[in-house]
Design a protein around this motif. Structure first.
Motif, PDB file in Angstrom:
ATOM      1  N   PHE A  29       0.835  -1.200   0.000  1.00  0.00           N
ATOM      2  CA  PHE A  29       0.000   0.000   0.000  1.00  0.00           C
ATOM      3  C   PHE A  29       0.875   1.258   0.000  1.00  0.00           C
ATOM      4  O   PHE A  29       0.623   2.204  -0.754  1.00  0.00           O
ATOM      5  N   CYS A  30       1.903   1.269   0.832  1.00  0.00           N
ATOM      6  CA  CYS A  30       2.794   2.433   0.906  1.00  0.00           C
ATOM      7  C   CYS A  30       3.571   2.627  -0.395  1.00  0.00           C
ATOM      8  O   CYS A  30       3.791   3.757  -0.838  1.00  0.00           O
ATOM      9  N   LEU A  31       3.977   1.522  -1.011  1.00  0.00           N
ATOM     10  CA  LEU A  31       4.651   1.621  -2.302  1.00  0.00           C
ATOM     11  C   LEU A  31       3.717   2.244  -3.327  1.00  0.00           C
ATOM     12  O   LEU A  31       4.128   3.083  -4.146  1.00  0.00           O
ATOM     13  N   GLY A  32       2.445   1.857  -3.280  1.00  0.00           N
ATOM     14  CA  GLY A  32       1.468   2.449  -4.190  1.00  0.00           C
ATOM     15  C   GLY A  32       1.286   3.938  -3.949  1.00  0.00           C
ATOM     16  O   GLY A  32       1.131   4.714  -4.897  1.00  0.00           O
ATOM     17  N   LEU A  33       1.317   4.374  -2.691  1.00  0.00           N
ATOM     18  CA  LEU A  33       1.203   5.802  -2.389  1.00  0.00           C
ATOM     19  C   LEU A  33       2.329   6.598  -3.028  1.00  0.00           C
ATOM     20  O   LEU A  33       2.122   7.692  -3.561  1.00  0.00           O
ATOM     21  N   VAL A  34       3.534   6.053  -2.986  1.00  0.00           N
ATOM     22  CA  VAL A  34       4.679   6.760  -3.559  1.00  0.00           C
ATOM     23  C   VAL A  34       4.592   6.774  -5.089  1.00  0.00           C
ATOM     24  O   VAL A  34       4.774   7.813  -5.727  1.00  0.00           O
ATOM     25  N   LEU A  35       4.299   5.627  -5.673  1.00  0.00           N
ATOM     26  CA  LEU A  35       4.325   5.510  -7.129  1.00  0.00           C
ATOM     27  C   LEU A  35       3.113   6.154  -7.792  1.00  0.00           C
ATOM     28  O   LEU A  35       3.223   6.692  -8.898  1.00  0.00           O
ATOM     29  N   GLN A  36       1.947   6.096  -7.136  1.00  0.00           N
ATOM     30  CA  GLN A  36       0.730   6.578  -7.769  1.00  0.00           C
ATOM     31  C   GLN A  36       0.077   7.748  -7.049  1.00  0.00           C
ATOM     32  O   GLN A  36      -0.961   8.233  -7.490  1.00  0.00           O
ATOM     33  N   GLY A  37       0.683   8.201  -5.977  1.00  0.00           N
ATOM     34  CA  GLY A  37       0.120   9.325  -5.241  1.00  0.00           C
ATOM     35  C   GLY A  37       0.510  10.670  -5.800  1.00  0.00           C
ATOM     36  O   GLY A  37       0.019  11.700  -5.332  1.00  0.00           O
ATOM     37  N   GLY A  38       1.406  10.696  -6.799  1.00  0.00           N
ATOM     38  CA  GLY A  38       1.813  11.956  -7.407  1.00  0.00           C
ATOM     39  C   GLY A  38       3.224  12.383  -7.080  1.00  0.00           C
ATOM     40  O   GLY A  38       3.649  13.484  -7.435  1.00  0.00           O
ATOM     41  N   PHE A  39       4.000  11.498  -6.395  1.00  0.00           N
ATOM     42  CA  PHE A  39       5.358  11.876  -5.995  1.00  0.00           C
ATOM     43  C   PHE A  39       6.251  12.081  -7.214  1.00  0.00           C
ATOM     44  O   PHE A  39       7.040  13.032  -7.281  1.00  0.00           O
ATOM     45  N   PHE A  40       6.143  11.195  -8.216  1.00  0.00           N
ATOM     46  CA  PHE A  40       6.893  11.344  -9.462  1.00  0.00           C
ATOM     47  C   PHE A  40       6.000  12.062 -10.474  1.00  0.00           C
ATOM     48  O   PHE A  40       4.892  11.624 -10.753  1.00  0.00           O
ATOM     49  N   HIS A  41       6.502  13.143 -11.028  1.00  0.00           N
ATOM     50  CA  HIS A  41       5.648  14.007 -11.836  1.00  0.00           C
ATOM     51  C   HIS A  41       5.594  13.642 -13.308  1.00  0.00           C
ATOM     52  O   HIS A  41       4.846  14.247 -14.050  1.00  0.00           O
ATOM     53  N   GLY A  42       6.403  12.692 -13.750  1.00  0.00           N
ATOM     54  CA  GLY A  42       6.297  12.282 -15.139  1.00  0.00           C
ATOM     55  C   GLY A  42       7.623  12.232 -15.852  1.00  0.00           C
ATOM     56  O   GLY A  42       8.655  12.679 -15.340  1.00  0.00           O
ATOM     57  N   VAL A  43       7.578  11.687 -17.075  1.00  0.00           N
ATOM     58  CA  VAL A  43       8.800  11.492 -17.849  1.00  0.00           C
ATOM     59  C   VAL A  43       9.424  12.819 -18.234  1.00  0.00           C
ATOM     60  O   VAL A  43      10.637  13.000 -18.188  1.00  0.00           O
ATOM     61  N   HIS A  44       8.618  13.795 -18.621  1.00  0.00           N
ATOM     62  CA  HIS A  44       9.151  15.009 -19.212  1.00  0.00           C
ATOM     63  C   HIS A  44       9.506  16.081 -18.177  1.00  0.00           C
ATOM     64  O   HIS A  44      10.393  16.903 -18.409  1.00  0.00           O
ATOM     65  N   SER A  45       8.830  16.091 -17.025  1.00  0.00           N
ATOM     66  CA  SER A  45       9.092  17.152 -16.047  1.00  0.00           C
ATOM     67  C   SER A  45      10.338  16.894 -15.220  1.00  0.00           C
ATOM     68  O   SER A  45      10.988  17.833 -14.761  1.00  0.00           O
ATOM     69  N   LEU A  46      10.679  15.627 -14.989  1.00  0.00           N
ATOM     70  CA  LEU A  46      11.868  15.254 -14.217  1.00  0.00           C
ATOM     71  C   LEU A  46      11.886  15.920 -12.846  1.00  0.00           C
ATOM     72  O   LEU A  46      12.920  16.353 -12.357  1.00  0.00           O
ATOM     73  N   THR A  47      10.723  16.015 -12.232  1.00  0.00           N
ATOM     74  CA  THR A  47      10.634  16.570 -10.885  1.00  0.00           C
ATOM     75  C   THR A  47       9.899  15.580 -10.001  1.00  0.00           C
ATOM     76  O   THR A  47       9.283  14.632 -10.479  1.00  0.00           O
ATOM     77  N   PHE A  48       9.980  15.816  -8.691  1.00  0.00           N
ATOM     78  CA  PHE A  48       9.308  14.914  -7.766  1.00  0.00           C
ATOM     79  C   PHE A  48       8.829  15.699  -6.561  1.00  0.00           C
ATOM     80  O   PHE A  48       9.145  16.863  -6.374  1.00  0.00           O
ATOM     81  N   GLY A  49       8.040  15.033  -5.735  1.00  0.00           N
ATOM     82  CA  GLY A  49       7.451  15.653  -4.559  1.00  0.00           C
ATOM     83  C   GLY A  49       5.952  15.762  -4.712  1.00  0.00           C
ATOM     84  O   GLY A  49       5.434  15.859  -5.826  1.00  0.00           O
ATOM     85  N   VAL A  50       5.232  15.735  -3.598  1.00  0.00           N
ATOM     86  CA  VAL A  50       3.775  15.783  -3.653  1.00  0.00           C
ATOM     87  C   VAL A  50       3.230  16.524  -2.440  1.00  0.00           C
ATOM     88  O   VAL A  50       3.744  16.387  -1.322  1.00  0.00           O
ATOM     89  N   ASP A  51       2.223  17.327  -2.689  1.00  0.00           N
ATOM     90  CA  ASP A  51       1.508  18.034  -1.625  1.00  0.00           C
ATOM     91  C   ASP A  51       0.610  17.031  -0.909  1.00  0.00           C
ATOM     92  O   ASP A  51      -0.293  16.450  -1.515  1.00  0.00           O
ATOM     93  N   LEU A  52       0.836  16.796   0.367  1.00  0.00           N
ATOM     94  CA  LEU A  52       0.077  15.784   1.100  1.00  0.00           C
ATOM     95  C   LEU A  52      -1.405  16.118   1.183  1.00  0.00           C
ATOM     96  O   LEU A  52      -2.227  15.221   1.397  1.00  0.00           O
ATOM     97  N   THR A  53      -1.755  17.390   0.992  1.00  0.00           N
ATOM     98  CA  THR A  53      -3.178  17.739   1.005  1.00  0.00           C
ATOM     99  C   THR A  53      -3.874  17.340  -0.285  1.00  0.00           C
ATOM    100  O   THR A  53      -5.103  17.364  -0.361  1.00  0.00           O
ATOM    101  N   LYS A  54      -3.088  16.945  -1.301  1.00  0.00           N
ATOM    102  CA  LYS A  54      -3.669  16.577  -2.592  1.00  0.00           C
ATOM    103  C   LYS A  54      -3.158  15.234  -3.103  1.00  0.00           C
ATOM    104  O   LYS A  54      -3.353  14.899  -4.262  1.00  0.00           O
ATOM    105  N   ILE A  55      -2.499  14.461  -2.251  1.00  0.00           N
ATOM    106  CA  ILE A  55      -1.969  13.173  -2.673  1.00  0.00           C
ATOM    107  C   ILE A  55      -3.110  12.216  -2.995  1.00  0.00           C
ATOM    108  O   ILE A  55      -4.130  12.194  -2.302  1.00  0.00           O
ATOM    109  N   ARG A  56      -2.958  11.442  -4.060  1.00  0.00           N
ATOM    110  CA  ARG A  56      -3.946  10.431  -4.386  1.00  0.00           C
ATOM    111  C   ARG A  56      -3.775   9.260  -3.426  1.00  0.00           C
ATOM    112  O   ARG A  56      -2.703   8.677  -3.329  1.00  0.00           O
ATOM    113  N   LEU A  57      -4.835   8.917  -2.716  1.00  0.00           N
ATOM    114  CA  LEU A  57      -4.742   7.911  -1.662  1.00  0.00           C
ATOM    115  C   LEU A  57      -4.938   6.484  -2.171  1.00  0.00           C
ATOM    116  O   LEU A  57      -4.386   5.542  -1.605  1.00  0.00           O
TER     117      LEU A  57
END
Length: 439
Positions: free
Chosen positions: A128-156
């Motif tokens: 479940f925690c692995l899913g939060l990191v991978l699908q919660g918005g932490f990785f922003h995509g192939v082209h943006s090359l950025t990471f991090g997620v606002d916990l108030t908007k993370i996909r649960l």
């Protein structure tokens, strides 16, 4: 990576190496290795795996990759915008079905139920925690090359989170809800595992009551506009039993419990006729588009996950056939009968108005996909384990053994992002550009 049941658990791996899965019930009496604990059997003494399970898992992984890569320009390979099913809509139920089958082999014998339960809970939490990191918005995509997620908007919720929930509930049922009846026929199988079947029936009834009985009031949502402005939309509902995109109980439960900011922001219904000029592909909104077209909706939400658990429980029952029936003919017969029965019932429900729908994970969709999974598994078993066609399926077998690793690296874009992170002078001059993936 193989620790997680996407799936292979430690228990499943131990059960596969310490027990002769090809010998069914007779092997379970002879083996003294506990599948709930790591196997101490020497590699030379280990028994064959059930190869068809790995092949089935590998085919599902390959199908997932094809859908992710080709679904954008081939609508027939993309998810259905709402009602109905396409090839893509079988991927998630196939994974859940495999989880159920694997669990029966993992928990063939459980000497310490409390310890086995603790391990199952811990494994589900990790997934479940692995899913939060991978699908919660932490990785922003192939082209943006950025990471991090606002916990108030993370996909649960997400794919791995749903699998974790279904895995945990199915594991608990397999550990605690077994009878001691002798099994010498299909009826004996039903009696031995009647409590698990009862759980599946209760979950299905509860889901149906909630889907068609919950009152869905009007609701509102906001989306970011140009700059820092926000646009507000109001969706008119005030109904019960609606299964459309705007006013269904599945979405309302997620908005109420999870919060609308924690839902998936690219809903599949954005490709419906009402919401896309390029239907069934993504496109600009029509001038008269309804207000709900841009609203978040999670296809792996809470209420729909109830039926995902049922899919996993169905997989358990197919796995029990491996355990209790020694002959190939008995196994295949007891797989085919319920598979065809579920498909027939699913089409009858769909014809009568209970449409097959993946985002809602309706009962007809559950039965159709589980029946298809049973038929495919029986076919692969006959081809690979009965007739011995191993060489053509070796790539699928390898993919099945490394399902989670492939999912993380490919489907979650971790590998493309890693490769794109190394470039020559200009960020666009990466290896992805050479192979035609990057921009």
């Amino acid at each position: 990576m193989g620790r997680y049941e996407l799936v292979r658990s430690d228990d499943a791996a131990a059960g596969a190496t310490g027990t002769d899965l090809e010998c069914g019930a007779s092997a379970s009496k002879a083996s003294t290795t506990s599948p709930a604990a790591p196997s101490t059997t020497s590699p030379a003494a280990r028994q064959p795996r059930l190869v068809s399970l790995d092949v089935f898992r590998g085919i599902t992984v390959l199908l997932m990759i094809i859908v992710d890569d080709a679904g954008g320009f081939l609508p027939s390979l993309n998810h259905s915008p709402w009602d109905g099913v396409t090839i893509a809509d079988f991927v998630m139920p196939f994974f859940l079905f495999i989880v159920g089958v694997s669990l029966t082999l993992a928990y063939k014998r459980v000497p310490d139920k409390l310890e086995a339960t603790k391990k199952a809970v811990l494994r589900a939490l990790k997934l479940f925690c692995l899913g939060l990191v991978l699908q919660g918005g932490f990785f922003h995509g192939v082209h943006s090359l950025t990471f991090g997620v606002d916990l108030t908007k993370i996909r649960l919720m997400g794919i791995l989170q749903r699998i974790a929930i279904a895995y945990l509930l199915a594991a608990i049922c397999e550990i605690w809800l077994k009878g001691d009846d002798d099994v010498d026929s299909g009826y004996g199988l039903l009696r031995r595992y009647r409590y698990q079947l009862f759980v599946g029936l209760v979950l299905s009834i509860a889901y149906t009551i909630l889907l068609y009985g919950i009152y869905v009031p009007d609701w509102e949502y906001k989306i970011s506009g140009p700059g820092s402005t926000e646009k507000s939309f109001s969706v008119k509902c005030g109904v019960r039993g609606d299964t459309g995109p705007a006013c269904n109980a599945v979405g309302m439960v997620d908005r109420t419990i999870l919060g609308i900011d924690h839902l998936y922001r690219r809903p599949v219904y954005a490709r419906t006729k009402e919401c896309s000029i390029n239907y069934p592909e993504n496109g600009p909104l029509p001038p008269d588009a309804p207000s709900w077209c841009q609203a978040p909706f999670d296809p792996e939400g809470l209420l729909s996950s109830v039926m995902a658990i049922v899919t996993c429980l169905i997989g358990l029952q197919f796995g029990h056939i491996i355990i209790h029936f020694e002959k190939h003919r008995g196994r295949i017969t007891n797989w085919l009968i319920p598979s065809f029965s579920m498909l027939a019932l699913a089409f009858l429900m769909d014809f009568s108005g209970m449409r097959m729908n993946k985002p809602l994970y309706t009962i007809s969709y559950t039965l159709a996909t589980a029946g298809a999974a049973g038929l495919l598994f029986a076919g692969i078993y006959a081809l690979v384990d009965l007739y011995g066609f191993r060489k053509p399926t070796i790539p699928m077998e390898w993919m099945g053994k490394h399902a989670l690793m492939i999912y993380v690296l490919v489907a979650c874009n971790i590998l493309p992002m890693f490769i794109r992170g190394f470039y020559w002078r200009d960020p666009n001059n990466s290896l992805l550009k050479v192979i035609g993936i990057g921009a």
